[in-house]
Enzyme design. Structure first.
Site, PDB file in Angstrom:
ATOM      1  N   ASP A  12      -0.604 -30.940 -37.956  1.00 49.11           N
ATOM      2  CA  ASP A  12      -0.047 -31.348 -39.248  1.00 49.11           C
ATOM      3  C   ASP A  12       1.157 -30.494 -39.624  1.00 49.11           C
ATOM      4  OD1 ASP A  12       0.150 -32.785 -41.571  1.00 49.11           O
ATOM      5  OD2 ASP A  12      -1.455 -31.718 -42.610  1.00 49.11           O
ATOM      6  N   HIS A  29       9.082 -34.304 -36.095  1.00 48.45           N
ATOM      7  CA  HIS A  29       8.247 -34.850 -35.015  1.00 48.45           C
ATOM      8  C   HIS A  29       8.793 -34.428 -33.645  1.00 48.45           C
ATOM      9  CE1 HIS A  29       5.772 -36.913 -37.805  1.00 48.45           C
ATOM     10  NE2 HIS A  29       6.715 -37.728 -38.229  1.00 48.45           N
ATOM     11  N   LEU A 122      -7.524 -30.219 -16.423  1.00 48.11           N
ATOM     12  CA  LEU A 122      -7.584 -30.313 -17.885  1.00 48.11           C
ATOM     13  C   LEU A 122      -7.539 -31.783 -18.265  1.00 48.11           C
ATOM     14  CD1 LEU A 122      -7.064 -29.309 -20.897  1.00 48.11           C
ATOM     15  CD2 LEU A 122      -4.646 -29.347 -20.323  1.00 48.11           C
TER      16      LEU A 122
END
Ligand code: FPP
Length: 224
Positions: A12, A29, A122
């Site tokens: 956030d 962003h 991963l």
């Protein structure tokens, strides 16, 4: 020492960062994506097996169309440019949420999942058009339809995270303390870290500090 197997992150603060630094939410962003890449690298270094990133919620459709389009373009370019590199690093890419984007993005997401499906260093799970309440309602409907007993084990079979262990820790950046409809079932026993920094400012030092703090916590899952 607690081993860290799964980290989930609510990334956030991009919008606020972008407005403050460049007078543009989109710039936030873009900077946020750079942080994503740094955090992926650090997750690999720490030998963590699962990283789940909340990239777009079912509620995020309320944003201006231009911002939404920009976010999806960023994701498209990221996959086009980076999926081979992720694949080479033995990283598996998976999406949770409903894939109802443009045909181009839907196909790219499916292709990226397929290409990396056998990898096991991963797993990066991207929550995209994801909402936990919707996921849970759908799972309960499936339990009922298939006449399964309402047990935790049976419910898990119908969650989109069915093959993923629950997160050990959740990090939310951006100085906001809420879960925003993210993994409500799966986070039942996770340790939660609320980080004041906005996501683009979050760095590897901050991340490693949280991981080290987590390792020292005594987790007793309701016992003493
Ligand atoms: C929340 O910040 C962030 C998002 C809704 C998008 C997350 C996207 C990225 C980190 C970049 C792209 C990532 C990928 C994987 C392509 P916000 O915009 O709600 O921030 P605000 O609270 O300051 O408005």
């Amino acid at each position: 020492m607690n081993p860290v197997n799964h980290v989930a992150i609510i990334m956030d603060g991009n919008g606020r960062w972008g407005l403050k630094k460049k007078n543009s939410r989109k710039a936030g962003h873009k900077a946020g994506l750079t942080t994503v890449e740094k955090i992926i690298k650090e997750t690999v270094k720490n030998n963590i097996k699962y990283l789940t990133l909340y990239a777009f919620s079912t509620e995020n459709w309320k944003r201006p169309k231009t911002e939404i389009n920009y976010l999806f373009k960023l994701l498209e370019n990221f996959l086009i440019n980076k999926i081979d590199e992720l694949n080479k690093q033995n990283i598996k890419f998976k999406v949770i949420g409903v894939k109802n984007f443009t045909n181009k993005l839907n196909n790219l997401l499916r292709l990226s999942e397929k290409k990396t499906s056998k990898n096991n260093k991963l797993q990066i799970t991207l929550a995209l058009n994801y909402g936990s309440k919707y996921e849970l309602i759908k799972a309960f409907k499936n339990l009922k339809k298939n006449k399964n007993k309402f047990t935790e084990k049976n419910l898990k079979k119908y969650l989109q995270t069915k093959n993923i262990p629950d997160p050990d820790l959740l990090i939310r950046t951006g100085n906001t303390r809420r879960l925003s409809n993210f993994l409500l079932w799966q986070l039942a026993y996770s340790e939660i870290y609320f980080e004041k920094k906005l996501w683009p400012d979050f760095n590897k030092k901050d991340y490693n500090k949280i991981i080290q703090d987590y390792k020292k916590i005594k987790r007793n899952f309701g016992s003493v």
